[in-house]
Write a protein that holds these residues in place. Structure first.
Motif, PDB file in Angstrom:
ATOM      1  N   GLY A  19     -19.418   3.947  24.321  1.00  0.00           N
ATOM      2  CA  GLY A  19     -20.274   4.737  23.442  1.00  0.00           C
ATOM      3  C   GLY A  19     -21.479   3.952  22.958  1.00  0.00           C
ATOM      4  N   HIS A  72     -25.003   5.353  24.045  1.00  0.00           N
ATOM      5  CA  HIS A  72     -25.421   6.317  23.015  1.00  0.00           C
ATOM      6  C   HIS A  72     -26.924   6.565  22.995  1.00  0.00           C
ATOM      7  CE1 HIS A  72     -26.503   2.781  20.590  1.00  0.00           C
ATOM      8  NE2 HIS A  72     -27.080   3.595  19.719  1.00  0.00           N
ATOM      9  N   ILE A 128     -30.302  12.525  23.039  1.00  0.00           N
ATOM     10  CA  ILE A 128     -28.869  12.808  22.932  1.00  0.00           C
ATOM     11  C   ILE A 128     -28.437  13.774  24.026  1.00  0.00           C
ATOM     12  CG2 ILE A 128     -27.116  13.926  21.501  1.00  0.00           C
ATOM     13  CD1 ILE A 128     -28.416  12.707  19.058  1.00  0.00           C
ATOM     14  N   VAL A 146     -21.591  10.366  22.046  1.00  0.00           N
ATOM     15  CA  VAL A 146     -23.055  10.462  22.072  1.00  0.00           C
ATOM     16  C   VAL A 146     -23.541  11.582  21.162  1.00  0.00           C
ATOM     17  CG1 VAL A 146     -25.055  10.923  23.538  1.00  0.00           C
ATOM     18  CG2 VAL A 146     -23.191   9.469  24.383  1.00  0.00           C
ATOM     19  N   HIS A 149     -23.288  10.577  17.286  1.00  0.00           N
ATOM     20  CA  HIS A 149     -23.569   9.233  16.774  1.00  0.00           C
ATOM     21  C   HIS A 149     -24.588   9.199  15.636  1.00  0.00           C
ATOM     22  CE1 HIS A 149     -27.016   9.051  19.713  1.00  0.00           C
ATOM     23  NE2 HIS A 149     -27.530   8.222  18.822  1.00  0.00           N
ATOM     24  N   SER A 203     -27.831  15.077  14.597  1.00  0.00           N
ATOM     25  CA  SER A 203     -26.596  14.994  15.372  1.00  0.00           C
ATOM     26  C   SER A 203     -26.075  16.398  15.670  1.00  0.00           C
ATOM     27  CB  SER A 203     -25.540  14.207  14.584  1.00  0.00           C
ATOM     28  OG  SER A 203     -24.624  13.577  15.434  1.00  0.00           O
ATOM     29  N   HIS A 236     -21.108   5.741  14.814  1.00  0.00           N
ATOM     30  CA  HIS A 236     -22.168   6.191  13.914  1.00  0.00           C
ATOM     31  C   HIS A 236     -22.534   5.115  12.897  1.00  0.00           C
ATOM     32  CE1 HIS A 236     -24.314   8.105  10.719  1.00  0.00           C
ATOM     33  NE2 HIS A 236     -23.280   8.043   9.910  1.00  0.00           N
ATOM     34  N   ASP A 251     -24.276   2.037  14.482  1.00  0.00           N
ATOM     35  CA  ASP A 251     -25.652   2.398  14.839  1.00  0.00           C
ATOM     36  C   ASP A 251     -26.542   2.416  13.605  1.00  0.00           C
ATOM     37  OD1 ASP A 251     -27.781   3.370  16.486  1.00  0.00           O
ATOM     38  OD2 ASP A 251     -27.323   5.415  15.852  1.00  0.00           O
TER      39      ASP A 251
END
Length: 312
Positions: free
Chosen positions: A188, A192, A218, A246, A249, A257, A270, A273
Protein backbone atom coordinates in the motif's frame (compact mmCIF):
# COMPACT_ATOMS: atom_id res chain seq x y z
CA UNK A 1 26.30 31.28 -3.83
CA UNK A 2 23.31 32.34 -1.73
CA UNK A 3 20.02 30.65 -2.68
CA UNK A 4 16.66 32.35 -3.21
CA UNK A 5 14.99 31.43 0.08
CA UNK A 6 18.10 32.22 2.12
CA UNK A 7 17.70 35.97 1.55
CA UNK A 8 16.05 37.99 4.33
CA UNK A 9 13.38 40.66 3.93
CA UNK A 10 14.82 43.91 2.50
CA UNK A 11 17.88 42.12 1.09
CA UNK A 12 18.86 42.70 -2.53
CA UNK A 13 18.70 39.64 -4.79
CA UNK A 14 20.61 38.93 -8.00
CA UNK A 15 20.41 35.22 -8.88
CA UNK A 16 19.53 32.66 -11.52
CA UNK A 17 16.26 30.79 -10.95
CA UNK A 18 13.88 28.48 -12.77
CA UNK A 19 10.34 29.59 -13.58
CA UNK A 20 8.15 26.85 -12.13
CA UNK A 21 4.82 28.44 -13.09
CA UNK A 22 3.77 31.56 -14.99
CA UNK A 23 0.20 32.85 -14.82
CA UNK A 24 -1.22 35.84 -16.71
CA UNK A 25 -3.73 38.15 -15.04
CA UNK A 26 -5.13 41.67 -15.47
CA UNK A 27 -4.42 44.41 -12.91
CA UNK A 28 -7.04 46.93 -11.75
CA UNK A 29 -5.36 49.38 -14.15
CA UNK A 30 -6.41 47.09 -16.99
CA UNK A 31 -2.82 46.16 -17.83
CA UNK A 32 -1.64 42.52 -17.93
CA UNK A 33 0.88 41.15 -15.44
CA UNK A 34 2.52 37.79 -14.77
CA UNK A 35 2.58 35.95 -11.47
CA UNK A 36 5.80 33.95 -11.52
CA UNK A 37 6.66 31.11 -9.18
CA UNK A 38 10.45 31.08 -9.09
CA UNK A 39 12.50 28.12 -7.90
CA UNK A 40 16.02 27.05 -7.08
CA UNK A 41 17.40 24.32 -4.84
CA UNK A 42 16.29 26.18 -1.69
CA UNK A 43 12.61 26.16 -2.67
CA UNK A 44 10.19 28.50 -4.41
CA UNK A 45 9.06 32.12 -4.13
CA UNK A 46 6.48 34.23 -5.91
CA UNK A 47 7.16 37.39 -7.91
CA UNK A 48 5.02 39.63 -10.09
CA UNK A 49 6.05 41.13 -13.39
CA UNK A 50 3.87 44.20 -13.85
CA UNK A 51 2.90 45.68 -17.22
CA UNK A 52 3.88 42.45 -18.97
CA UNK A 53 4.31 42.76 -22.73
CA UNK A 54 3.38 40.06 -25.26
CA UNK A 55 7.10 39.31 -25.56
CA UNK A 56 7.33 38.87 -21.78
CA UNK A 57 4.46 36.38 -21.93
CA UNK A 58 6.23 34.40 -24.63
CA UNK A 59 9.63 34.46 -22.88
CA UNK A 60 8.90 34.01 -19.20
CA UNK A 61 7.18 30.64 -19.22
CA UNK A 62 7.43 27.49 -17.12
CA UNK A 63 10.83 25.74 -17.36
CA UNK A 64 12.65 28.91 -18.50
CA UNK A 65 15.87 29.74 -16.64
CA UNK A 66 16.09 33.45 -15.85
CA UNK A 67 18.34 35.94 -14.09
CA UNK A 68 16.34 38.05 -11.63
CA UNK A 69 17.26 41.09 -9.60
CA UNK A 70 15.16 42.75 -6.95
CA UNK A 71 14.41 42.91 -3.27
CA UNK A 72 12.78 40.52 -0.84
CA UNK A 73 9.62 41.90 0.72
CA UNK A 74 7.04 40.61 3.16
CA UNK A 75 3.62 40.18 1.55
CA UNK A 76 0.82 38.92 3.77
CA UNK A 77 3.25 37.11 6.04
CA UNK A 78 5.17 35.49 3.20
CA UNK A 79 8.39 36.36 1.41
CA UNK A 80 7.95 37.67 -2.11
CA UNK A 81 10.47 38.97 -4.63
CA UNK A 82 9.87 42.53 -5.79
CA UNK A 83 11.31 42.42 -9.29
CA UNK A 84 13.56 45.14 -10.62
CA UNK A 85 14.74 43.20 -13.66
CA UNK A 86 14.38 39.80 -15.28
CA UNK A 87 16.01 38.27 -18.36
CA UNK A 88 16.45 34.86 -19.93
CA UNK A 89 19.71 33.01 -19.32
CA UNK A 90 22.18 33.45 -22.16
CA UNK A 91 23.40 30.30 -23.91
CA UNK A 92 26.97 31.05 -22.81
CA UNK A 93 26.10 31.23 -19.11
CA UNK A 94 26.99 27.94 -17.35
CA UNK A 95 23.77 27.55 -15.34
CA UNK A 96 22.07 24.19 -15.76
CA UNK A 97 18.55 23.06 -15.02
CA UNK A 98 19.93 20.38 -12.71
CA UNK A 99 21.66 23.01 -10.56
CA UNK A 100 18.35 24.76 -9.87
CA UNK A 101 16.13 21.78 -9.03
CA UNK A 102 15.62 20.76 -5.41
CA UNK A 103 16.17 17.02 -4.94
CA UNK A 104 15.55 14.28 -2.42
CA UNK A 105 18.38 13.88 0.11
CA UNK A 106 18.90 10.25 -0.97
CA UNK A 107 20.39 9.10 -4.27
CA UNK A 108 18.25 7.26 -6.78
CA UNK A 109 20.22 4.07 -6.09
CA UNK A 110 19.50 4.32 -2.36
CA UNK A 111 15.81 4.87 -3.07
CA UNK A 112 15.67 1.89 -5.43
CA UNK A 113 17.48 -0.33 -2.93
CA UNK A 114 15.03 0.51 -0.14
CA UNK A 115 11.93 -0.03 -2.30
CA UNK A 116 13.28 -3.31 -3.69
CA UNK A 117 14.17 -4.49 -0.20
CA UNK A 118 10.56 -3.93 0.93
CA UNK A 119 9.24 -5.84 -2.10
CA UNK A 120 11.60 -8.76 -1.41
CA UNK A 121 10.46 -8.79 2.23
CA UNK A 122 6.88 -9.57 1.18
CA UNK A 123 5.84 -13.20 1.67
CA UNK A 124 2.41 -12.81 0.01
CA UNK A 125 3.06 -13.55 -3.69
CA UNK A 126 0.04 -11.55 -4.89
CA UNK A 127 1.09 -8.31 -3.17
CA UNK A 128 4.69 -8.87 -4.17
CA UNK A 129 4.03 -9.60 -7.85
CA UNK A 130 1.63 -6.69 -8.38
CA UNK A 131 3.89 -4.22 -6.58
CA UNK A 132 6.98 -5.33 -8.49
CA UNK A 133 5.07 -5.29 -11.79
CA UNK A 134 3.81 -1.71 -11.37
CA UNK A 135 7.09 -0.31 -10.03
CA UNK A 136 8.91 -1.80 -13.03
CA UNK A 137 6.23 -0.52 -15.43
CA UNK A 138 6.68 3.08 -14.26
CA UNK A 139 10.22 2.79 -12.89
CA UNK A 140 11.80 5.85 -14.53
CA UNK A 141 9.02 8.25 -13.52
CA UNK A 142 8.49 6.66 -10.10
CA UNK A 143 12.06 7.54 -9.09
CA UNK A 144 12.05 11.03 -10.68
CA UNK A 145 8.64 12.59 -10.03
CA UNK A 146 7.74 14.75 -7.03
CA UNK A 147 5.06 13.60 -4.59
CA UNK A 148 3.00 16.78 -5.08
CA UNK A 149 2.79 19.93 -7.20
CA UNK A 150 3.18 21.95 -4.00
CA UNK A 151 3.09 21.59 -0.19
CA UNK A 152 5.07 18.38 0.44
CA UNK A 153 7.91 16.48 -1.24
CA UNK A 154 7.59 18.81 -4.24
CA UNK A 155 11.10 18.08 -5.50
CA UNK A 156 12.85 15.69 -7.87
CA UNK A 157 12.50 12.10 -6.54
CA UNK A 158 10.06 13.37 -3.92
CA UNK A 159 7.57 10.58 -4.69
CA UNK A 160 10.08 7.78 -4.05
CA UNK A 161 11.54 9.60 -1.02
CA UNK A 162 8.04 9.92 0.48
CA UNK A 163 7.50 6.18 -0.07
CA UNK A 164 10.87 5.26 1.47
CA UNK A 165 10.24 7.45 4.53
CA UNK A 166 6.89 5.74 5.07
CA UNK A 167 8.48 2.29 4.65
CA UNK A 168 11.04 3.17 7.34
CA UNK A 169 8.25 4.21 9.72
CA UNK A 170 6.26 1.06 8.96
CA UNK A 171 9.25 -1.18 9.76
CA UNK A 172 9.60 0.54 13.12
CA UNK A 173 5.99 -0.42 13.93
CA UNK A 174 6.45 -4.17 13.48
CA UNK A 175 7.42 -4.89 17.08
CA UNK A 176 4.64 -2.66 18.45
CA UNK A 177 1.81 -4.04 16.27
CA UNK A 178 2.98 -7.54 15.23
CA UNK A 179 -0.51 -8.73 14.19
CA UNK A 180 -0.73 -6.26 11.30
CA UNK A 181 -0.21 -7.58 7.78
CA UNK A 182 2.96 -5.76 6.81
CA UNK A 183 2.99 -7.22 3.30
CA UNK A 184 -0.22 -5.30 2.66
CA UNK A 185 1.11 -2.20 4.38
CA UNK A 186 4.35 -2.24 2.36
CA UNK A 187 2.46 -2.78 -0.90
CA UNK A 188 0.00 0.00 0.00
CA UNK A 189 2.82 2.40 0.82
CA UNK A 190 4.67 1.74 -2.44
CA UNK A 191 1.56 1.97 -4.62
CA UNK A 192 -0.65 4.54 -2.85
CA UNK A 193 0.72 7.52 -4.84
CA UNK A 194 2.00 5.67 -7.91
CA UNK A 195 -0.85 7.21 -9.93
CA UNK A 196 0.97 10.53 -9.68
CA UNK A 197 3.25 9.45 -12.52
CA UNK A 198 0.09 9.71 -14.66
CA UNK A 199 -1.47 12.62 -12.77
CA UNK A 200 1.59 14.91 -13.12
CA UNK A 201 3.34 16.29 -16.19
CA UNK A 202 6.88 15.51 -15.07
CA UNK A 203 9.64 16.32 -12.60
CA UNK A 204 10.27 19.88 -13.86
CA UNK A 205 7.72 22.72 -13.54
CA UNK A 206 5.21 20.07 -12.51
CA UNK A 207 1.56 20.58 -13.41
CA UNK A 208 -1.51 18.36 -13.75
CA UNK A 209 -2.14 16.31 -16.86
CA UNK A 210 -5.57 15.94 -18.44
CA UNK A 211 -5.93 12.54 -16.71
CA UNK A 212 -4.79 14.12 -13.47
CA UNK A 213 -7.43 16.81 -13.62
CA UNK A 214 -10.28 14.61 -14.84
CA UNK A 215 -9.57 11.38 -12.94
CA UNK A 216 -6.88 11.86 -10.28
CA UNK A 217 -4.06 9.68 -8.97
CA UNK A 218 -6.18 7.55 -6.64
CA UNK A 219 -8.57 6.28 -9.32
CA UNK A 220 -5.72 5.96 -11.83
CA UNK A 221 -3.68 3.61 -9.64
CA UNK A 222 -6.75 1.58 -8.61
CA UNK A 223 -7.26 0.95 -12.32
CA UNK A 224 -3.57 0.08 -12.74
CA UNK A 225 -3.82 -2.51 -9.95
CA UNK A 226 -6.80 -4.13 -11.67
CA UNK A 227 -4.97 -4.22 -15.02
CA UNK A 228 -1.85 -5.67 -13.40
CA UNK A 229 -3.87 -8.39 -11.67
CA UNK A 230 -5.51 -9.27 -14.97
CA UNK A 231 -2.17 -9.37 -16.80
CA UNK A 232 -0.63 -11.53 -14.07
CA UNK A 233 -3.73 -13.79 -13.89
CA UNK A 234 -4.27 -13.09 -10.19
CA UNK A 235 -7.78 -13.61 -8.84
CA UNK A 236 -7.97 -13.04 -5.10
CA UNK A 237 -9.47 -10.89 -2.36
CA UNK A 238 -5.92 -9.53 -2.04
CA UNK A 239 -6.61 -7.32 -5.07
CA UNK A 240 -9.64 -5.73 -3.40
CA UNK A 241 -7.67 -5.17 -0.19
CA UNK A 242 -4.84 -3.48 -2.05
CA UNK A 243 -7.28 -1.31 -4.00
CA UNK A 244 -9.00 -0.37 -0.74
CA UNK A 245 -5.64 0.72 0.71
CA UNK A 246 -5.26 3.16 -2.18
CA UNK A 247 -8.88 4.32 -2.17
CA UNK A 248 -8.84 5.13 1.56
CA UNK A 249 -5.35 6.51 2.14
CA UNK A 250 -6.51 10.14 2.40
CA UNK A 251 -8.63 9.06 5.35
CA UNK A 252 -11.76 11.18 4.87
CA UNK A 253 -14.04 12.06 1.99
CA UNK A 254 -13.42 15.77 2.54
CA UNK A 255 -9.69 15.12 2.12
CA UNK A 256 -10.28 13.50 -1.27
CA UNK A 257 -10.61 9.89 -0.15
CA UNK A 258 -13.32 7.90 -2.01
CA UNK A 259 -13.53 5.52 0.97
CA UNK A 260 -12.68 5.72 4.67
CA UNK A 261 -10.29 3.03 5.98
CA UNK A 262 -12.19 -0.18 6.74
CA UNK A 263 -9.24 -2.39 7.68
CA UNK A 264 -6.46 -1.74 10.20
CA UNK A 265 -3.72 -1.68 7.57
CA UNK A 266 -5.57 1.05 5.66
CA UNK A 267 -5.81 3.13 8.83
CA UNK A 268 -2.08 2.75 9.37
CA UNK A 269 -1.35 3.75 5.75
CA UNK A 270 -3.45 6.88 6.10
CA UNK A 271 -1.68 8.05 9.24
CA UNK A 272 1.81 7.26 7.92
CA UNK A 273 1.03 9.21 4.74
CA UNK A 274 -0.39 12.17 6.65
CA UNK A 275 2.44 12.22 9.19
CA UNK A 276 5.21 12.08 6.60
CA UNK A 277 3.62 14.82 4.48
CA UNK A 278 3.20 17.10 7.52
CA UNK A 279 6.72 16.49 8.80
CA UNK A 280 8.14 17.32 5.38
CA UNK A 281 6.16 20.56 5.21
CA UNK A 282 7.27 21.53 8.70
CA UNK A 283 10.92 20.64 8.16
CA UNK A 284 11.09 22.62 4.91
CA UNK A 285 9.46 25.66 6.53
CA UNK A 286 11.82 25.52 9.51
CA UNK A 287 14.88 25.32 7.24
CA UNK A 288 14.41 28.96 6.33
CA UNK A 289 14.18 30.53 9.80
CA UNK A 290 16.73 31.04 12.57
CA UNK A 291 16.36 29.73 16.14
CA UNK A 292 13.96 31.93 18.07
CA UNK A 293 11.96 32.88 14.95
CA UNK A 294 8.61 31.84 13.49
CA UNK A 295 8.04 30.42 10.02
CA UNK A 296 5.76 31.78 7.36
CA UNK A 297 2.21 30.45 7.48
CA UNK A 298 1.83 26.89 6.24
CA UNK A 299 -1.54 27.13 4.50
CA UNK A 300 -1.74 23.38 3.89
CA UNK A 301 -1.63 22.95 7.69
CA UNK A 302 -4.53 25.24 8.61
CA UNK A 303 -2.42 28.35 8.13
CA UNK A 304 -0.27 27.57 11.16
CA UNK A 305 3.06 29.22 11.89
CA UNK A 306 5.83 27.22 13.57
CA UNK A 307 8.36 28.30 16.16
CA UNK A 308 11.99 27.19 15.92
CA UNK A 309 13.23 26.73 19.49
CA UNK A 310 16.55 28.29 20.48
CA UNK A 311 17.81 25.34 22.48
CA UNK A 312 16.63 22.23 20.57
Amino acid sequence: MKKLLHFDVSEAVDVFVLIKRSTRAIATSGKPYLTLVLQDQSGEMEARLWDATPRDEESFVAEAIVKVAGEIQNYKGKKQLKLKSIRLKAETEPITLDSLLPRAPLSRQDLEDKVNHAILDMTNPNFQRITRFLVRKYEKDFYEYPAAVKNHHEFVSGLAYHVVSMLDMARAMKTVYPTLNFDLIYAGIILHDLGKVLEFSGAVATSYTLEGNLIGHITLVVSEIAKAADELSIESEDILLLQHMVLSHHGKEEWGSPKKPMIREAEVLHHLDDLDAKMNMMDRALEHVKPGEFTERIYAMDGRILYKPKEL
